[in-house]
Design an enzyme around this catalytic site. Structure first.
Site, PDB file in Angstrom:
ATOM      1  N   LYS A 241      24.802  31.422 -31.232  1.00 16.94           N
ATOM      2  CA  LYS A 241      25.855  30.257 -30.821  1.00 16.94           C
ATOM      3  C   LYS A 241      25.650  29.161 -32.058  1.00 16.94           C
ATOM      4  CE  LYS A 241      27.014  26.691 -27.618  1.00 16.94           C
ATOM      5  NZ  LYS A 241      27.100  25.966 -26.355  1.00 16.94           N
ATOM      6  N   ASP A 246      29.232  19.783 -30.067  1.00 15.44           N
ATOM      7  CA  ASP A 246      29.740  19.710 -28.865  1.00 15.44           C
ATOM      8  C   ASP A 246      30.195  18.479 -28.083  1.00 15.44           C
ATOM      9  OD1 ASP A 246      30.724  20.902 -26.598  1.00 15.44           O
ATOM     10  OD2 ASP A 246      28.903  21.838 -25.647  1.00 15.44           O
ATOM     11  N   LYS A 253      32.435  15.468 -22.527  1.00 15.12           N
ATOM     12  CA  LYS A 253      31.208  15.034 -22.080  1.00 15.12           C
ATOM     13  C   LYS A 253      31.081  13.381 -22.094  1.00 15.12           C
ATOM     14  CE  LYS A 253      28.545  18.774 -24.001  1.00 15.12           C
ATOM     15  NZ  LYS A 253      28.125  19.565 -22.647  1.00 15.12           N
ATOM     16  N   ASP A 264      23.634  21.924 -30.751  1.00 15.44           N
ATOM     17  CA  ASP A 264      24.249  23.003 -30.143  1.00 15.44           C
ATOM     18  C   ASP A 264      24.519  24.205 -30.951  1.00 15.44           C
ATOM     19  OD1 ASP A 264      24.983  23.967 -27.817  1.00 15.44           O
ATOM     20  OD2 ASP A 264      27.070  23.329 -27.709  1.00 15.44           O
ATOM     21  N   ASP A 323      34.497  22.905 -22.173  1.00 12.03           N
ATOM     22  CA  ASP A 323      33.015  22.558 -22.269  1.00 12.03           C
ATOM     23  C   ASP A 323      32.197  23.948 -22.106  1.00 12.03           C
ATOM     24  OD1 ASP A 323      30.901  21.155 -23.064  1.00 12.03           O
ATOM     25  OD2 ASP A 323      30.531  20.354 -21.149  1.00 12.03           O
ATOM     26  N   GLU A 325      32.401  26.483 -24.068  1.00  9.25           N
ATOM     27  CA  GLU A 325      32.938  26.986 -25.340  1.00  9.25           C
ATOM     28  C   GLU A 325      31.988  28.181 -26.048  1.00  9.25           C
ATOM     29  OE1 GLU A 325      31.215  24.219 -25.168  1.00  9.25           O
ATOM     30  OE2 GLU A 325      29.502  24.517 -26.898  1.00  9.25           O
ATOM     31  N   ARG A 327      29.976  30.447 -24.678  1.00  5.13           N
ATOM     32  CA  ARG A 327      30.527  31.794 -24.178  1.00  5.13           C
ATOM     33  C   ARG A 327      31.490  32.346 -24.743  1.00  5.13           C
ATOM     34  NH1 ARG A 327      30.582  29.944 -18.136  1.00  5.13           N
ATOM     35  NH2 ARG A 327      29.094  28.384 -19.303  1.00  5.13           N
TER      36      ARG A 327
HETATM   37  N1  BES Z   1      26.168  23.194 -25.021  1.00  8.30           N
HETATM   38  C1  BES Z   1      26.125  23.034 -23.564  1.00  8.30           C
HETATM   39  C2  BES Z   1      24.821  23.369 -22.850  1.00  8.30           C
HETATM   40  C3  BES Z   1      23.781  22.342 -23.004  1.00  8.30           C
HETATM   41  C4  BES Z   1      23.703  21.241 -22.087  1.00  8.30           C
HETATM   42  C5  BES Z   1      22.710  22.676 -23.723  1.00  8.30           C
HETATM   43  C6  BES Z   1      22.735  20.425 -22.423  1.00  8.30           C
HETATM   44  C7  BES Z   1      21.628  21.750 -23.852  1.00  8.30           C
HETATM   45  C8  BES Z   1      21.521  20.851 -23.234  1.00  8.30           C
HETATM   46  C9  BES Z   1      27.335  24.000 -23.342  1.00  8.30           C
HETATM   47  O1  BES Z   1      28.232  24.174 -24.282  1.00  8.30           O
HETATM   48  C10 BES Z   1      27.964  23.310 -22.187  1.00  8.30           C
HETATM   49  O2  BES Z   1      28.338  22.414 -22.207  1.00  8.30           O
HETATM   50  N2  BES Z   1      27.812  24.187 -20.863  1.00  8.30           N
HETATM   51  C11 BES Z   1      28.096  23.635 -19.605  1.00  8.30           C
HETATM   52  C12 BES Z   1      28.635  24.768 -18.811  1.00  8.30           C
HETATM   53  C13 BES Z   1      29.255  24.329 -17.789  1.00  8.30           C
HETATM   54  C14 BES Z   1      31.011  23.796 -18.257  1.00  8.30           C
HETATM   55  C15 BES Z   1      29.983  25.624 -17.007  1.00  8.30           C
HETATM   56  C16 BES Z   1      27.063  22.859 -18.717  1.00  8.30           C
HETATM   57  O3  BES Z   1      26.140  23.149 -19.148  1.00  8.30           O
HETATM   58  O4  BES Z   1      27.390  21.735 -18.531  1.00  8.30           O
HETATM   59 ZN    ZN Z   2      27.923  23.983 -26.078  1.00  3.28          ZN
HETATM   60 MN    MN Z   3      29.873  22.733 -24.028  1.00  7.93          MN
END
Ligand code: BES
Ligand code: ZN
Ligand code: MN
Length: 476
Positions: A241, A246, A253, A264, A323, A325, A327
């Site tokens: 990824k 992000d 966020k 990210d 958010d 993104e 996956r």
């Molecule tokens: N890049 C983030 C995940 C992340 C968060 C990595 C904090 C490291 C630290 C990812 O793209 C994301 O935003 N995931 C969401 C998923 C949710 C929307 C189902 C999350 O973890 O809140």
């Molecule tokens: Zn992300």
């Molecule tokens: Mn995200």
């Protein structure tokens, strides 16, 4: 950092920093009066006086060499600033494989520095170890030679990956990652870069990668790095990824949660690092690293919650949360990777995919999700040996409801907050054909480590994946 191994006390380098242990066979051979006194201590003993021909001598109690964390804490404190350019490390007590690889890898990682980027104006060049000399018994020489060689190559990949990840995202764009990868890969005739720009991404039908990247003024890229250390045989594929930043997209966020989001792209950076390590080791194998690179930005063209996009395997995904993104870009990259070669041994993807994996497993363990039991076992085992460990989360069709959509084949996030990490993996599994073993590593908790109170890129899980690949090769 250069390294060499010696087995004779007569070969010790002058003016070096000797790190040894009280009962070592090396000490008996040396004629340094202060050693007798130091060796009596039950605690760590450290001296910079009366040490000739050494500049400094440190003796660490024998049992401290059996456990990585404690030993690393000692070394970290001792080498904060180097006393000497040459470190003479007595490795006779490094019998435990996990401790040995962790320590060597950490030492070789001391070469990582951003000083040349000039981001800090008044920074004095720090004093560093330039040469690592290992002392071992003749009977240990072969094993030690292999360990030094392997961990040196692992660290080389980790350093390249960590550096790229640490570079701020306004510089480190998808195109920048491509150019860095090209610059690094030309050093190895066995590595070749294949690049899809934003037009080719659309032409080849990678609609999910395009959907994520289209909101940004820095367009997306798909980068495939091909390694040919063998002319034939199956391809081992790794997918990373690479979200260079992000914001969360229109599902924005909050500021605090956005702060570390330049990281990210650690999954992609670590795939690049892994390919460099593989090439440096010259492993007799075919491998491919695929980096899914995009910025998840806001703007008039940003993907909107509720829109639907189509992946290159034909499946459609309703994007209910912008958010989620990671996956999306991974799904396309996994499907693309599975179609790229006609004989794929496995696909392993690595991603900072969910914050939830940190809640479940913390900062030491990467989350492993797979339905392939042999792959699970081998990755788990490789984690233990390398000290770069993984822990499994369950993944099966009980998660089916989590990706159901009323209007598309799948949706990218469940409306409940249940099994967040595994639900993401469940979405991903639809994009790898069932005949190819596939595993997903969620490295949100492990891709960064804390150093002097700040979080910086760690280069994990490169050590795990090299260990896994080497043991997989020895099975052929
Ligand atoms: N890049 C983030 C995940 C992340 C968060 C990595 C904090 C490291 C630290 C990812 O793209 C994301 O935003 N995931 C969401 C998923 C949710 C929307 C189902 C999350 O973890 O809140
Ligand atoms: Zn992300
Ligand atoms: Mn995200």
């Amino acid at each position: 950092m250069e390294y060499r191994l010696i087995t004779q006390a007569g070969e010790v380098p002058h003016s070096s920093h000797l790190i040894s242990w009280p009962g070592s066979p090396l000490l008996a051979e040396l004629d340094v009066p202060v050693l007798a006194e130091m060796a009596k201590s039950k605690e760590l003993a450290d001296s910079q006086f009366a040490c000739a021909p050494f500049a400094r001598i440190t003796l660490i109690p024998q049992d401290s060499w059996q456990e990585a964390d404690g030993l690393l804490a000692n070394l970290r404190a001792l080498l904060k600033t180097a006393t000497s350019k040459t470190l003479l490390l007595d490795v006779t007590a490094l019998e435990n494989e996990t401790v040995r690889s962790s320590v060597l890898r950490w030492l070789f990682n001391l070469d990582h520095s951003l000083e040349d980027l000039g981001l800090k104006s008044a920074e004095k060049p720090s004093r560093r170890v330039k040469t690592l000399v290992g002392f071992c018994n003749p009977s240990q020489q072969k094993k030690m030679q292999e360990a030094f060689h392997q961990q040196h190559a692992v660290a080389l990949g980790m350093i390249a990956a960590r550096r790229l990840a640490d570079i701020p995202s306004e510089t480190c764009t998808p195109q920048f990652v491509v150019e860095e990868a090209q610059r690094l890969c030309v050093e190895y005739p066995t590595l070749r870069c294949e690049i899809l720009d934003e037009h080719e991404i659309q032409e080849q039908g990678l609609g999910l990668l395009h959907a994520v990247g289209k909101g940004s003024s820095r367009p997306p890229r798909l980068l495939a790095i091909h390694y040919s250390g063998a002319d034939s045989g199956p391809v081992r594929a790794y997918v990373g990824k690479g979200i260079t930043f992000d914001t969360g997209g229109l599902w924005l966020k909050e500021g605090a949660g956005m702060y570390t989001m330049k990281y990210d792209m650690c999954g992609a950076a670590n795939v690049l690092g892994l390919m460099l390590s593989i090439a440096e080791l010259g492993l007799p194998v075919r491998a491919m690293g695929v980096l899914a690179l995009a910025e998840n930005a806001i703007g008039p063209d940003a993907m909107q919650p509720g829109s639907v996009a189509r992946a290159c395997n034909g499946m459609t995904v309703e994007i209910n949360n912008t958010d989620a993104e990671g996956r999306l870009v991974l799904a396309d990259a996994i499907a693309w990777a599975s179609q790229r070669n006609n004989n794929t041994r496995f696909i392993i993807d690595l991603a900072t995919l969910t914050g939830a994996v940190v809640k479940a497993l913390g900062y030491e363990l990467s989350g492993l999700m797979t339905q392939d039991e042999p792959l699970r076992e081998r990755l788990t085992q490789a984690g233990k040996i390398s000290g770069d460990e993984v822990w499994s989360l369950p993944l099966d069709n009980r998660l089916k409801k989590q990706t159901e959509s009323a209007i598309a084949d799948l949706c990218n996030t469940p409306t409940n907050n249940a099994a967040i990490s595994a639900s993401a993996a469940w979405l991903l599994h639809h994009f790898c054909p069932p005949e190819i073993p596939w595993a997903h590593l969620d490295v949100s908790g492990t891709a960064l480590w804390r150093e002097g109170g700040r979080s910086v890129a760690s280069g994990r899980p490169i050590p795990l994946l090299i260990e896994h690949l080497m043991s997989d090769l020895s099975r052929d």
